[in-house]
Design a protein around this motif. Structure first.
Motif, PDB file in Angstrom:
ATOM      1  N   SER A  51      88.645 -82.563 -49.377  1.00 60.04           N
ATOM      2  CA  SER A  51      87.992 -82.134 -50.708  1.00 60.04           C
ATOM      3  C   SER A  51      86.970 -80.908 -50.194  1.00 60.04           C
ATOM      4  CB  SER A  51      87.555 -83.168 -51.697  1.00 60.04           C
ATOM      5  OG  SER A  51      86.349 -84.037 -50.958  1.00 60.04           O
ATOM      6  N   VAL A  52      86.654 -80.353 -51.308  1.00 62.01           N
ATOM      7  CA  VAL A  52      85.382 -79.471 -51.002  1.00 62.01           C
ATOM      8  C   VAL A  52      84.185 -79.930 -51.670  1.00 62.01           C
ATOM      9  CG1 VAL A  52      84.801 -76.971 -51.505  1.00 62.01           C
ATOM     10  CG2 VAL A  52      87.099 -77.599 -51.158  1.00 62.01           C
ATOM     11  N   ASN A  53      83.229 -79.980 -50.750  1.00 63.37           N
ATOM     12  CA  ASN A  53      81.866 -80.660 -51.339  1.00 63.37           C
ATOM     13  C   ASN A  53      81.051 -79.666 -52.040  1.00 63.37           C
ATOM     14  OD1 ASN A  53      80.704 -79.320 -49.490  1.00 63.37           O
ATOM     15  ND2 ASN A  53      80.569 -80.616 -47.991  1.00 63.37           N
ATOM     16  N   GLY A  54      80.115 -80.154 -52.889  1.00 61.56           N
ATOM     17  CA  GLY A  54      79.043 -79.278 -53.321  1.00 61.56           C
ATOM     18  C   GLY A  54      78.549 -78.509 -52.659  1.00 61.56           C
ATOM     19  N   TYR A  55      78.185 -78.471 -51.467  1.00 59.87           N
ATOM     20  CA  TYR A  55      77.348 -77.460 -50.598  1.00 59.87           C
ATOM     21  C   TYR A  55      78.216 -76.166 -50.566  1.00 59.87           C
ATOM     22  CZ  TYR A  55      75.278 -75.203 -46.631  1.00 59.87           C
ATOM     23  OH  TYR A  55      74.784 -74.377 -45.862  1.00 59.87           O
ATOM     24  N   THR A  56      79.591 -76.585 -50.103  1.00 58.26           N
ATOM     25  CA  THR A  56      80.638 -75.664 -50.039  1.00 58.26           C
ATOM     26  C   THR A  56      80.823 -74.822 -51.279  1.00 58.26           C
ATOM     27  OG1 THR A  56      81.677 -76.840 -48.212  1.00 58.26           O
ATOM     28  CG2 THR A  56      82.819 -74.884 -49.413  1.00 58.26           C
ATOM     29  N   TRP A  57      80.741 -75.240 -52.637  1.00 57.49           N
ATOM     30  CA  TRP A  57      80.684 -74.522 -53.753  1.00 57.49           C
ATOM     31  C   TRP A  57      79.845 -73.740 -54.048  1.00 57.49           C
ATOM     32  CZ3 TRP A  57      84.839 -73.683 -56.633  1.00 57.49           C
ATOM     33  CH2 TRP A  57      86.089 -74.667 -56.561  1.00 57.49           C
ATOM     34  N   ALA A  58      78.528 -74.217 -53.877  1.00 53.48           N
ATOM     35  CA  ALA A  58      77.412 -73.854 -53.861  1.00 53.48           C
ATOM     36  C   ALA A  58      77.156 -72.293 -53.070  1.00 53.48           C
ATOM     37  CB  ALA A  58      75.941 -74.502 -53.500  1.00 53.48           C
ATOM     38  N   CYS A  59      77.602 -72.592 -51.792  1.00 55.73           N
ATOM     39  CA  CYS A  59      77.623 -71.318 -50.891  1.00 55.73           C
ATOM     40  C   CYS A  59      78.548 -70.317 -51.434  1.00 55.73           C
ATOM     41  CB  CYS A  59      78.163 -71.755 -49.411  1.00 55.73           C
ATOM     42  SG  CYS A  59      76.881 -72.566 -48.578  1.00 55.73           S
ATOM     43  N   GLY A  60      79.629 -70.732 -51.865  1.00 55.86           N
ATOM     44  CA  GLY A  60      80.693 -69.837 -52.588  1.00 55.86           C
ATOM     45  C   GLY A  60      80.178 -69.023 -53.597  1.00 55.86           C
ATOM     46  N   LEU A  61      79.718 -69.755 -54.562  1.00 51.60           N
ATOM     47  CA  LEU A  61      79.032 -69.184 -56.005  1.00 51.60           C
ATOM     48  C   LEU A  61      77.881 -68.160 -55.462  1.00 51.60           C
ATOM     49  CD1 LEU A  61      78.728 -69.462 -58.781  1.00 51.60           C
ATOM     50  CD2 LEU A  61      77.008 -71.104 -58.531  1.00 51.60           C
ATOM     51  N   PHE A  62      76.934 -68.445 -54.520  1.00 51.50           N
ATOM     52  CA  PHE A  62      75.854 -67.667 -54.049  1.00 51.50           C
ATOM     53  C   PHE A  62      76.869 -66.410 -53.707  1.00 51.50           C
ATOM     54  CE2 PHE A  62      72.784 -71.039 -54.309  1.00 51.50           C
ATOM     55  CZ  PHE A  62      71.878 -70.458 -55.109  1.00 51.50           C
ATOM     56  N   ALA A  63      77.572 -66.370 -52.523  1.00 50.17           N
ATOM     57  CA  ALA A  63      78.287 -65.284 -52.056  1.00 50.17           C
ATOM     58  C   ALA A  63      78.954 -64.409 -53.401  1.00 50.17           C
ATOM     59  CB  ALA A  63      79.317 -65.654 -51.082  1.00 50.17           C
ATOM     60  N   ALA A  64      79.452 -65.326 -54.224  1.00 48.67           N
ATOM     61  CA  ALA A  64      80.257 -64.418 -55.337  1.00 48.67           C
ATOM     62  C   ALA A  64      79.160 -63.776 -56.139  1.00 48.67           C
ATOM     63  CB  ALA A  64      80.986 -65.395 -56.186  1.00 48.67           C
ATOM     64  N   VAL A  65      77.928 -64.109 -56.452  1.00 50.00           N
ATOM     65  CA  VAL A  65      77.022 -63.656 -57.125  1.00 50.00           C
ATOM     66  C   VAL A  65      76.294 -62.374 -56.620  1.00 50.00           C
ATOM     67  CG1 VAL A  65      74.661 -63.746 -58.055  1.00 50.00           C
ATOM     68  CG2 VAL A  65      76.121 -65.664 -58.538  1.00 50.00           C
ATOM     69  N   GLY A  66      76.530 -62.309 -55.281  1.00 44.81           N
ATOM     70  CA  GLY A  66      76.037 -61.173 -54.296  1.00 44.81           C
ATOM     71  C   GLY A  66      77.079 -60.055 -54.573  1.00 44.81           C
ATOM     72  N   SER A  67      78.193 -60.400 -54.511  1.00 41.95           N
ATOM     73  CA  SER A  67      79.216 -59.348 -54.770  1.00 41.95           C
ATOM     74  C   SER A  67      79.113 -58.892 -56.171  1.00 41.95           C
ATOM     75  CB  SER A  67      80.717 -59.863 -54.585  1.00 41.95           C
ATOM     76  OG  SER A  67      80.766 -60.539 -53.048  1.00 41.95           O
TER      77      SER A  67
END
Length: 120
Positions: free
Chosen positions: A8-24
């Motif tokens: 499963s994907v943990n919360g930290y991985t989701w948070a990192c992905g979210l911040f990276a998406a916001v940057g784009s």
């Protein structure tokens, strides 16, 4: 034949992905918004005289500072820079929205470029 793992994907991985998406998203939104804003009559009257060279500076300075900061971020590492980039983006948005002179607007665009460079 390889099998897919059921990890499963943990919360930290989701948070990192979210911040990276916001940057784009920041880069695309910033590029799209500035081109419509600088053509509005109220904007042109408020920042008059808004010459073509000033218009070019307002539009392009963000991309230049984005590229420079992107190079520096590669040297520094990515662990905390995405969170720092989010804070810098917030500051840049406040600077640009509160601009009363063209110099303040350009300074906000430079700071915004740093944020986009960090986060993208």
């Amino acid at each position: 034949m390889a099998t897919a793992s059921n990890s499963s994907v943990n919360g930290y991985t989701w948070a990192c992905g979210l911040f990276a998406a916001v940057g784009s998203l920041l880069y695309g939104i910033d590029s799209g918004i500035v081109s419509t804003v600088i053509s509005q009559p109220d904007f042109l009257n408020y920042f008059a005289p808004f010459t073509p060279s000033i218009k070019g500076a307002v539009v392009s300075i963000n991309t230049l500072s984005c590229e420079l900061k992107s190079l520096l971020t590669e040297i520094q590492g990515r662990k905390k820079t995405i969170a720092i980039g989010a804070v810098i983006a917030l500051i840049a948005g406040i600077l640009q929205a509160a601009s009363v002179k063209i110099g303040m607007l350009i300074a906000g665009r430079i700071v915004g470029g740093f944020a986009v460079g960090i986060m993208s």
